[in-house]
Scaffold this active site. Structure first.
Site, PDB file in Angstrom:
ATOM      1  CB  THR A  95      78.899  88.223  20.969  1.00 22.89           C
ATOM      2  OG1 THR A  95      78.604  87.587  22.204  1.00 22.89           O
ATOM      3  CG2 THR A  95      80.201  88.980  21.105  1.00 22.89           C
ATOM      4  CG  ASP A 385      73.013  80.851  24.292  1.00 19.13           C
ATOM      5  OD1 ASP A 385      72.032  81.517  24.671  1.00 19.13           O
ATOM      6  OD2 ASP A 385      74.176  81.310  24.260  1.00 19.13           O
TER       7      ASP A 385
HETATM    8  P1  ADP Z   1      77.150  85.064  19.898  1.00 21.72           P
HETATM    9  O1  ADP Z   1      76.809  85.722  21.192  1.00 21.72           O
HETATM   10  O2  ADP Z   1      77.083  86.029  18.762  1.00 21.72           O
HETATM   11  O3  ADP Z   1      76.398  83.816  19.654  1.00 21.72           O
HETATM   12  P2  ADP Z   1      79.448  83.391  20.258  1.00 21.72           P
HETATM   13  O4  ADP Z   1      80.597  83.666  21.167  1.00 21.72           O
HETATM   14  O5  ADP Z   1      78.501  82.315  20.632  1.00 21.72           O
HETATM   15  O6  ADP Z   1      78.694  84.740  20.033  1.00 21.72           O
HETATM   16  O7  ADP Z   1      80.080  83.088  18.824  1.00 21.72           O
HETATM   17  C1  ADP Z   1      79.275  82.815  17.719  1.00 21.72           C
HETATM   18  C2  ADP Z   1      80.113  82.596  16.471  1.00 21.72           C
HETATM   19  O8  ADP Z   1      81.078  81.573  16.669  1.00 21.72           O
HETATM   20  C3  ADP Z   1      79.241  82.151  15.310  1.00 21.72           C
HETATM   21  O9  ADP Z   1      79.604  82.855  14.160  1.00 21.72           O
HETATM   22  C4  ADP Z   1      79.594  80.674  15.161  1.00 21.72           C
HETATM   23  O10 ADP Z   1      79.429  80.210  13.851  1.00 21.72           O
HETATM   24  C5  ADP Z   1      81.024  80.664  15.597  1.00 21.72           C
HETATM   25  N1  ADP Z   1      81.480  79.330  16.034  1.00 21.72           N
HETATM   26  C6  ADP Z   1      80.955  78.536  16.967  1.00 21.72           C
HETATM   27  N2  ADP Z   1      81.644  77.365  17.077  1.00 21.72           N
HETATM   28  C7  ADP Z   1      82.654  77.440  16.198  1.00 21.72           C
HETATM   29  C8  ADP Z   1      83.762  76.566  15.831  1.00 21.72           C
HETATM   30  N3  ADP Z   1      83.946  75.385  16.411  1.00 21.72           N
HETATM   31  N4  ADP Z   1      84.599  77.020  14.906  1.00 21.72           N
HETATM   32  C9  ADP Z   1      84.423  78.219  14.347  1.00 21.72           C
HETATM   33  N5  ADP Z   1      83.444  79.078  14.633  1.00 21.72           N
HETATM   34  C10 ADP Z   1      82.554  78.700  15.535  1.00 21.72           C
HETATM   35 MG    MG Z   2      76.462  82.056  20.693  1.00 17.71          MG
END
Ligand code: ADP
Ligand code: MG
Length: 519
Positions: A95, A385
């Site tokens: 994403t 993932d």
């Molecule tokens: P992607 O497909 O890009 O991996 P995600 O929906 O998995 O998209 O979101 C990834 C983002 O969310 C990353 O920038 C990660 O650091 C952030 N993230 C994941 N967990 C948390 C959390 N508990 N608090 C804040 N940000 C988070």
């Molecule tokens: Mg992710």
């Protein structure tokens, strides 16, 4: 050549040129990236995708959403490829990469409106991407990542995904345990697989030390569990070829017929005897097993499986040390593999065979359970993932702070260096930094914060403390140090996202002529 115009395109083809081509491509790219923006981060929403045939997929995974969407626009299709590349290379950040590409396109559009030449934009974006890579290297938190950090990385990659009632924390534990089992001078990622089985709560998900395959015994009266098992993997058909029978017996009387049947029977018996002589406990046969052969095998107490598919046979040989043999006569003691335990368990529709404690390799399987197919499917994506990010963190350059903190740092680093860049390229470099802001902004937005206030606070906290991200706790998000909150992403995920987003955006910006054949 005279005044005759030369036609090189058929009448049916369509052609869009110059600014029209550019803006249509940019709009297409932006639209696709916009469609996944709301799923970013832990509080991201899920999408329900319904295909023509009515199949439903519910997911939060960028690559899955884009893969399921029926996208025709060629430039939009390139964003889909960005997320596929991201998925293939590092397994997470799909994403992120798609959203960044869309924003790079949006900023490029503004520059084009201000009469900045596409080539200048392309050069500036490449220069900014170099700076972004440097920035990622600078913020790597901990080169030698311990289990706590690894669990955090896995958890960060899974939050926001519907993992049923098991919770990301317990899954992260299972993932790290699994990866540690297959680690030995680098992670042998192929030795850890995920097997899903619907029908139990996702909290029943567990790590199995071995391989699981979907096979049922050829007969019900075979043993369901064998301890300390000798295992044969056979590419042999347990049957008698009809042509042999015809050639050997001219069936003219009842006696002849009985003799023929006896001869067949003894052939089947010989198969079973051959296995029993070598003390084979379990036989995985890739071809079919005749019922009469199966009866003899059962008499000998052999647990046999037929029509085992090639991949499963391969996995079993790797785990147990067995060699595949193409004829019963060739089977020798050396060809047999061993496992501590082979057991068959029945689930609603399927039988699964567990081959645990294989003698040859440390293969492990995450046995994922879920109440419904939708839960197990999303759980499987989350597990992949998690496994991928832990592998990337261990094998490819450590971890960086998550929650948008890396992107805040990247943008700040680029802006610091932009001032020294000559000419209009500077504008493109700055535009890249502005585009990067979309990630923390979106995380803030998806956690219900005001995106502008959040960005202002992130920047000032970043300047004063060197690190600041959006951390979403229970209900809302707050600006905090992600390292303290245990939110990490692998550095490799950031590098890959920068790389693929820059490549796709610059490719789209460079196009000024779209010729489509109409067919
Ligand atoms: P992607 O497909 O890009 O991996 P995600 O929906 O998995 O998209 O979101 C990834 C983002 O969310 C990353 O920038 C990660 O650091 C952030 N993230 C994941 N967990 C948390 C959390 N508990 N608090 C804040 N940000 C988070
Ligand atoms: Mg992710």
């Amino acid at each position: 050549m005279g005044g005759q115009p030369m036609f090189i395109l058929s009448d049916d083809s369509e052609r869009t040129r110059g600014e029209d081509a550019q803006s249509s491509n940019i709009e297409g790219g932006k639209a696709v990236s916009e469609s996944v923006r709301t799923t970013l981060g832990p509080k991201g929403m899920d999408k329900m995708l319904v295909s023509d045939s009515g199949d439903v997929v519910i997911t939060n995974d960028g690559a899955t959403i884009l893969g399921e969407m029926d996208i025709e626009h060629p430039a939009a299709q390139m964003i889909v490829e960005v997320s596929e590349t991201q998925e293939d290379e590092v397994g997470d950040g799909t994403t992120t990469a798609a959203v960044l590409t869309g924003q790079l396109l949006a900023k490029a559009e503004n520059l084009l409106d201000d009469d900045v030449h596409p080539t200048t934009i392309v050069e500036g974006y490449h220069e900014a991407a170099e700076l972004a890579h440097e920035a990622v290297d600078e913020i790597v938190v901990d080169e030698t990542v311990d289990d706590d950090v690894l669990r955090n990385v896995a958890e960060t990659s899974m939050t926001g995904k519907g993992t049923g009632d098991v919770g990301a924390e317990a899954l992260a534990e299972t993932i790290v345990e699994g990866i540690r089992r297959v680690e030995n001078d680098g992670v042998a990622r192929e030795d850890i697989t995920v097997r899903t089985q619907t029908g139990a709560s996702s909290s029943a998900t567990e790590l199995v030390e071995g391989v699981i395959s979907e096979e049922e015994p050829v007969r019900e009266d075979m043993p369901a569990t064998v301890e300390d098992a000798s295992i044969a993997v056979l590419d042999v058909e347990f049957d008698i070829r009809e042509s042999n029978v015809d050639a050997e017996y001219d069936v003219g009387s009842v006696e002849d017929l009985n003799a023929a049947i006896d001869a067949e029977e003894s052939q089947f018996e010989q198969y079973a005897d051959a296995l029993a002589d070598l003390d084979v406990d379990v036989a995985f046969v890739t071809e079919s097993v005749d019922d009469r052969a199966a009866a003899h095998l059962a008499d000998e107490g052999v647990l046999a499986f037929e029509s085992v598919d090639d991949d499963e046979a391969k996995a079993i040989t790797q785990a147990t040390g067995a060699s595949r043999v193409g004829a019963i006569d060739d089977l020798e003691a050396d060809d047999l593999g061993n496992a501590e335990r082979v057991s068959v368990e029945s689930f609603a529709d399927d039988d699964l065979v567990f081959v645990e404690g294989g003698a040859a390799a440390e293969s492990v399987t995450v046995f994922a359970r879920g109440g419904t197919d939708h839960v197990t499917d999303e759980l499987e994506r989350a597990l992949h993932d998690g496994l991928d990010v832990v592998t990337a963190a261990l094998d490819a350059g450590g971890v960086v702070p998550g929650g948008g903190a890396s992107e805040v740092a990247i943008a700040a680093y680029i802006r610091d260096h932009a001032a020294s860049i000559e000419g209009r390229r500077q504008l493109a470099v700055e535009a890249f930094a502005d585009a990067t802001d979309v990630l923390p902004r979106t995380l803030a937005e998806n956690t219900g914060m005001d995106p502008i206030d959040a960005l202002v606070e992130l920047r000032s906290r970043h300047d004063s403390e060197g690190r600041a991200g959006i951390i979403s706790e229970s209900q809302t998000g707050t600006v905090t140090d992600p390292v303290e909150a245990g939110v990490f992403d692998p550095a490799a995920v950031k590098h890959e996202a920068i790389e693929s987003a820059t490549e796709a955006a610059t490719m789209i910006v460079r196009i000024d002529d779209v010729i489509s054949a109409d067919n």
